[in-house]
Design a protein around this motif. Structure first.
Motif, mmCIF file in Angstrom:
data_model
loop_
_atom_site.group_PDB
_atom_site.id
_atom_site.type_symbol
_atom_site.label_atom_id
_atom_site.label_comp_id
_atom_site.label_asym_id
_atom_site.label_seq_id
_atom_site.Cartn_x
_atom_site.Cartn_y
_atom_site.Cartn_z
ATOM 1 N N LEU A 183 0.825 -1.209 0.000
ATOM 2 C CA LEU A 183 0.000 0.000 0.000
ATOM 3 C C LEU A 183 0.861 1.261 0.000
ATOM 4 O O LEU A 183 0.515 2.262 -0.639
ATOM 5 N N ALA A 184 1.981 1.217 0.718
ATOM 6 C CA ALA A 184 2.875 2.375 0.753
ATOM 7 C C ALA A 184 3.477 2.646 -0.619
ATOM 8 O O ALA A 184 3.594 3.806 -1.041
ATOM 9 N N ASN A 185 3.850 1.603 -1.333
ATOM 10 C CA ASN A 185 4.366 1.777 -2.690
ATOM 11 C C ASN A 185 3.288 2.304 -3.629
ATOM 12 O O ASN A 185 3.552 3.138 -4.501
ATOM 13 N N LEU A 186 2.072 1.816 -3.451
ATOM 14 C CA LEU A 186 0.968 2.250 -4.309
ATOM 15 C C LEU A 186 0.707 3.748 -4.166
ATOM 16 O O LEU A 186 0.473 4.444 -5.160
ATOM 17 N N TYR A 187 0.774 4.263 -2.940
ATOM 18 C CA TYR A 187 0.428 5.671 -2.726
ATOM 19 C C TYR A 187 1.457 6.618 -3.338
ATOM 20 O O TYR A 187 1.118 7.752 -3.688
ATOM 21 N N LEU A 188 2.697 6.181 -3.483
ATOM 22 C CA LEU A 188 3.735 7.040 -4.065
ATOM 23 C C LEU A 188 4.042 6.705 -5.517
ATOM 24 O O LEU A 188 4.932 7.326 -6.111
ATOM 25 N N ASP A 189 3.320 5.747 -6.079
ATOM 26 C CA ASP A 189 3.590 5.380 -7.464
ATOM 27 C C ASP A 189 3.340 6.548 -8.412
ATOM 28 O O ASP A 189 4.052 6.725 -9.410
ATOM 29 N N GLY A 190 2.332 7.352 -8.109
ATOM 30 C CA GLY A 190 2.063 8.519 -8.952
ATOM 31 C C GLY A 190 3.211 9.505 -8.959
ATOM 32 O O GLY A 190 3.504 10.136 -9.993
ATOM 33 N N LEU A 191 3.893 9.659 -7.834
ATOM 34 C CA LEU A 191 5.047 10.553 -7.774
ATOM 35 C C LEU A 191 6.206 9.999 -8.608
ATOM 36 O O LEU A 191 6.885 10.754 -9.306
ATOM 37 N N ASP A 192 6.420 8.689 -8.539
ATOM 38 C CA ASP A 192 7.461 8.068 -9.364
ATOM 39 C C ASP A 192 7.248 8.390 -10.840
ATOM 40 O O ASP A 192 8.187 8.778 -11.554
ATOM 41 N N LYS A 193 6.015 8.231 -11.286
ATOM 42 C CA LYS A 193 5.712 8.424 -12.703
ATOM 43 C C LYS A 193 5.724 9.897 -13.093
ATOM 44 O O LYS A 193 6.163 10.261 -14.196
ATOM 45 N N ALA A 194 5.251 10.755 -12.190
ATOM 46 C CA ALA A 194 5.200 12.181 -12.504
ATOM 47 C C ALA A 194 6.598 12.765 -12.668
ATOM 48 O O ALA A 194 6.868 13.527 -13.603
ATOM 49 N N VAL A 195 7.508 12.414 -11.767
ATOM 50 C CA VAL A 195 8.868 12.962 -11.841
ATOM 51 C C VAL A 195 9.627 12.364 -13.009
ATOM 52 O O VAL A 195 10.232 13.075 -13.824
ATOM 53 N N ASN A 196 9.608 11.049 -13.127
ATOM 54 C CA ASN A 196 10.391 10.399 -14.181
ATOM 55 C C ASN A 196 9.807 10.617 -15.571
ATOM 56 O O ASN A 196 10.526 10.487 -16.560
ATOM 57 N N GLY A 197 8.520 10.953 -15.646
ATOM 58 C CA GLY A 197 7.907 11.209 -16.947
ATOM 59 C C GLY A 197 7.877 12.670 -17.327
ATOM 60 O O GLY A 197 7.388 13.023 -18.397
ATOM 61 N N GLY A 198 8.412 13.553 -16.452
ATOM 62 C CA GLY A 198 8.389 14.980 -16.737
ATOM 63 C C GLY A 198 9.284 15.348 -17.912
ATOM 64 O O GLY A 198 10.455 14.972 -17.956
ATOM 65 N N GLN A 199 8.741 16.099 -18.847
ATOM 66 C CA GLN A 199 9.484 16.468 -20.053
ATOM 67 C C GLN A 199 10.187 17.806 -19.942
ATOM 68 O O GLN A 199 11.020 18.141 -20.783
ATOM 69 N N GLN A 200 9.885 18.588 -18.906
ATOM 70 C CA GLN A 200 10.527 19.896 -18.776
ATOM 71 C C GLN A 200 11.813 19.799 -17.966
ATOM 72 O O GLN A 200 12.882 20.190 -18.432
ATOM 73 N N LEU A 201 11.746 19.255 -16.774
ATOM 74 C CA LEU A 201 12.938 19.142 -15.930
ATOM 75 C C LEU A 201 13.782 17.913 -16.279
ATOM 76 O O LEU A 201 14.976 17.893 -16.008
ATOM 77 N N LYS A 202 13.153 16.893 -16.842
ATOM 78 C CA LYS A 202 13.851 15.676 -17.269
ATOM 79 C C LYS A 202 14.705 15.089 -16.146
ATOM 80 O O LYS A 202 15.872 14.732 -16.347
ATOM 81 N N ALA A 203 14.124 15.006 -14.986
ATOM 82 C CA ALA A 203 14.835 14.474 -13.826
ATOM 83 C C ALA A 203 14.621 12.970 -13.713
ATOM 84 O O ALA A 203 13.762 12.395 -14.382
ATOM 85 N N LYS A 204 15.429 12.344 -12.871
ATOM 86 C CA LYS A 204 15.296 10.928 -12.586
ATOM 87 C C LYS A 204 15.123 10.741 -11.075
ATOM 88 O O LYS A 204 15.967 11.175 -10.302
ATOM 89 N N MET A 205 14.025 10.115 -10.702
ATOM 90 C CA MET A 205 13.748 9.863 -9.295
ATOM 91 C C MET A 205 13.951 8.382 -9.003
ATOM 92 O O MET A 205 13.431 7.521 -9.710
ATOM 93 N N ILE A 206 14.716 8.097 -7.958
ATOM 94 C CA ILE A 206 14.965 6.733 -7.511
ATOM 95 C C ILE A 206 14.458 6.632 -6.084
ATOM 96 O O ILE A 206 14.922 7.370 -5.210
ATOM 97 N N ARG A 207 13.519 5.728 -5.847
ATOM 98 C CA ARG A 207 12.854 5.667 -4.532
ATOM 99 C C ARG A 207 12.990 4.290 -3.904
ATOM 100 O O ARG A 207 12.908 3.263 -4.573
ATOM 101 N N PHE A 208 13.211 4.307 -2.600
ATOM 102 C CA PHE A 208 13.191 3.085 -1.809
ATOM 103 C C PHE A 208 12.304 3.358 -0.598
ATOM 104 O O PHE A 208 12.732 3.983 0.370
ATOM 105 N N ALA A 209 11.041 2.907 -0.690
ATOM 106 C CA ALA A 209 10.036 3.185 0.346
ATOM 107 C C ALA A 209 9.839 4.696 0.465
ATOM 108 O O ALA A 209 9.523 5.357 -0.518
ATOM 109 N N ASP A 210 10.068 5.283 1.649
ATOM 110 C CA ASP A 210 9.861 6.716 1.827
ATOM 111 C C ASP A 210 11.147 7.515 1.676
ATOM 112 O O ASP A 210 11.136 8.732 1.888
ATOM 113 N N ASP A 211 12.240 6.875 1.324
ATOM 114 C CA ASP A 211 13.496 7.580 1.033
ATOM 115 C C ASP A 211 13.681 7.639 -0.476
ATOM 116 O O ASP A 211 13.543 6.616 -1.162
ATOM 117 N N PHE A 212 14.002 8.814 -0.984
ATOM 118 C CA PHE A 212 14.228 8.910 -2.424
ATOM 119 C C PHE A 212 15.170 10.056 -2.748
ATOM 120 O O PHE A 212 15.343 10.994 -1.959
#
Length: 520
Positions: free
Chosen positions: A319-348
């Motif tokens: 459930l914890a992974n599910l709630y932050l999955d949207g953040l994973d996709k939003a950051v890594n899919g961003g076309q303006q900042l083109k950043a890479k997010m790497i997450r392990f539970a609540d640390d990223f």
């Protein structure tokens, strides 16, 4: 904003609207409703990863949820490594593969007939086995997982009772026993201990839900997922900084597991699950009464859990992974900042191009605030990898130059993790333990050291390992020297490294790089 499957995932924006609230009906038109370390799930069997697409044998869930044309990843006998003593493990594996393939092919598909599969003997038997192997402290009822032993028919009798309870829909979540685990900074981490029965049912539900949500999770989420390891997260960071994303947002969420709002979480669950009975079970675990000792009187006190998914429950990591999955996709899919997010539970960490870190941090705060979460300001910072090192998952990452003059990300165990290991060795080898048998003491030390070395044997660990190996030998030598009355010379033949390893079995750190063969 969040995006699922083939839908376009937009970048975090300060002016974005709320995430889509669609998902109250399944693709088949069925209506769904949301009803009102103990515990990470482990298994030796890879239960749903697929490489081929042959027609699978049918099962109840596939018949209930599919149009009859669902495809798995093939028939055949269980692969090597499947426990032969578990006659139903292949049926569980096949069911999970079917669920995974269905969710993978259809981003809007929702499972609406899972409860019948939850009651299946194979699912409950596999859940019991995993709970028994994971062990853990007893919950409020005092029952231990060791009681689920196959000897004497205890496991079979327990399974039949639980199966009957579930079929009659008389199962209810029990209160959760809360204890506090000391942290390195002096604070305490709350840990919820469910009863053994709750663990079994949660494990059974995870067996069904995990392959469904696994089809959606972003590849750069590495915690509590099969085939995902901490070193893979470090590999992703190395790749990101080498691509020029040298400005790193080193982030940490404040009280994440205890802050997740139930209503928003259940909406995300219901986007893939419309089985009301399953949703009711999850809601019951989230809102279960918490029992903990009153610090003043020492008496147990009860309170209703209003938010969060208590750490210690088997279903909490999913459930914890599910709630932050949207953040994973939003950051890594961003076309303006083109950043890479790497997450392990609540640390990223978010690796950005130079000058983009502050904007990324601002957008992170906005996204989290809308989800009723916030960053831990004392632990969150922006660092320039080219000038300053940073730590993630107890590894220290810094910019170094190779012998050929090329820049590379140097990865080694952090000083803090080295200090913890030295403290653990000193704890086992001090004056208060001189009365113990040396073989027993060395064996206990070896268990701690071997686990530490297995985790950190990666990257550029050789020099640190050589230093820790010298410390281990020196500490063992001095302990034995004191134990035997200093009758032999401290650095004489009696306590050489070779004799310590041969006579007492002292652990030898691997003094070679992970990717090279042993020089032994």
């Amino acid at each position: 904003m969040l995006g699922r499957g083939g839908e376009k995932t937009r970048e975090i924006s300060a002016h974005e609207g709320e995430a889509s609230k669609d998902g109250t009906t399944s693709e088949t038109g069925k209506a769904g409703t949301v009803a009102g370390e103990v515990g990470v799930l482990h298994s030796s069997v890879d239960l749903w990863a697929s490489t081929t697409h042959e027609e699978p044998r049918r099962n109840s869930c596939a018949k209930a949820n599919d149009d009859g044309k669902g495809r798995g990843d093939g028939e055949g006998e269980p692969s090597q490594g499947t426990p032969a003593e578990l006659p139903g493990v292949w049926k569980v594996r096949e069911l999970q593969r079917t669920l995974y393939q269905q969710a993978r092919k259809k981003p809007k598909w929702r499972a609406w007939s899972l409860y019948g599969d939850l009651c299946r003997t194979e699912i409950l038997a596999e859940a019991i086995r995993q709970v028994r192997e994971n062990g853990g402290a007893p919950g409020v009822d005092g029952m231990r997982s060791e009681e689920l032993t196959p000897e004497g028919g205890k496991e079979e009798a327990y399974l039949l009772r639980l199966q009957e309870l579930l079929r009659k829909k008389e199962y209810r979540a029990s209160p959760v026993l809360r204890v506090y685990i000391p942290k390195a900074d002096g604070k305490k981490r709350p840990l919820g201990i469910p009863t053994v029965t709750d663990r079994v049912v949660q494990t059974a539900v995870v067996l069904l839900l995990e392959p469904i949500f696994e089809a959606d999770f972003h590849e750069h989420s590495y915690a509590y997922r099969r085939r995902k390891q901490p070193t893979q997260a470090i590999d992703a960071i190395r790749e990101a900084v080498m691509s020029g994303r040298s400005e790193v947002v080193d982030a940490d969420l404040q009280g994440y597991f205890d802050s997740i709002p139930h209503s928003e979480l259940m909406k995300l669950v219901s986007q893939r699950v419309s089985d009301g009975t399953i949703l009711k079970l999850i809601k019951g675990w989230l809102t279960a009464t918490i029992i903990e000792e009153d610090p003043g009187s020492g008496r147990p006190q009860k309170r209703r859990n209003r938010q969060g998914t208590p750490q210690g429950g088997v279903i909490s990591p999913l459930l914890a992974n599910l709630y932050l999955d949207g953040l994973d996709k939003a950051v890594n899919g961003g076309q303006q900042l083109k950043a890479k997010m790497i997450r392990f539970a609540d640390d990223f960490v978010v690796c950005c191009y130079p000058g983009k870190g502050l904007e990324m941090l601002r957008r992170l705060k906005i996204w989290l605030a809308k989800r009723k979460l916030k960053l831990n300001e004392t632990k969150t910072r922006i660092v320039d990898y080219r000038e300053t090192c940073f730590e993630f998952l107890s590894f220290r990452i810094s910019k170094r130059k190779s012998c050929r003059g090329k820049d590379y990300p140097h990865v080694e165990p952090s000083p803090k993790s080295q200090k913890k290991l030295r403290e653990a060795i000193r704890e086992e080898m001090n004056r208060s333990t001189l009365w113990k048998d040396p073989l027993e003491v060395v064996s206990r030390v070896n268990r701690r050291v071997r686990g530490w070395a297995n985790y950190f044997h990666y990257g550029n660990s050789t020099k640190v390992f050589a230093k820790m190996d010298r410390y281990l030998v020196e500490k063992t030598r001095r302990w034995l020297w004191r134990k035997y009355g200093q009758t032999q010379a401290l650095y004489g033949e009696a306590y050489t490294k070779e004799r310590l390893q041969q006579n007492f079995g002292l652990y030898q750190f691997p003094l070679y790089a992970k990717w090279r063969k042993s020089n032994a």
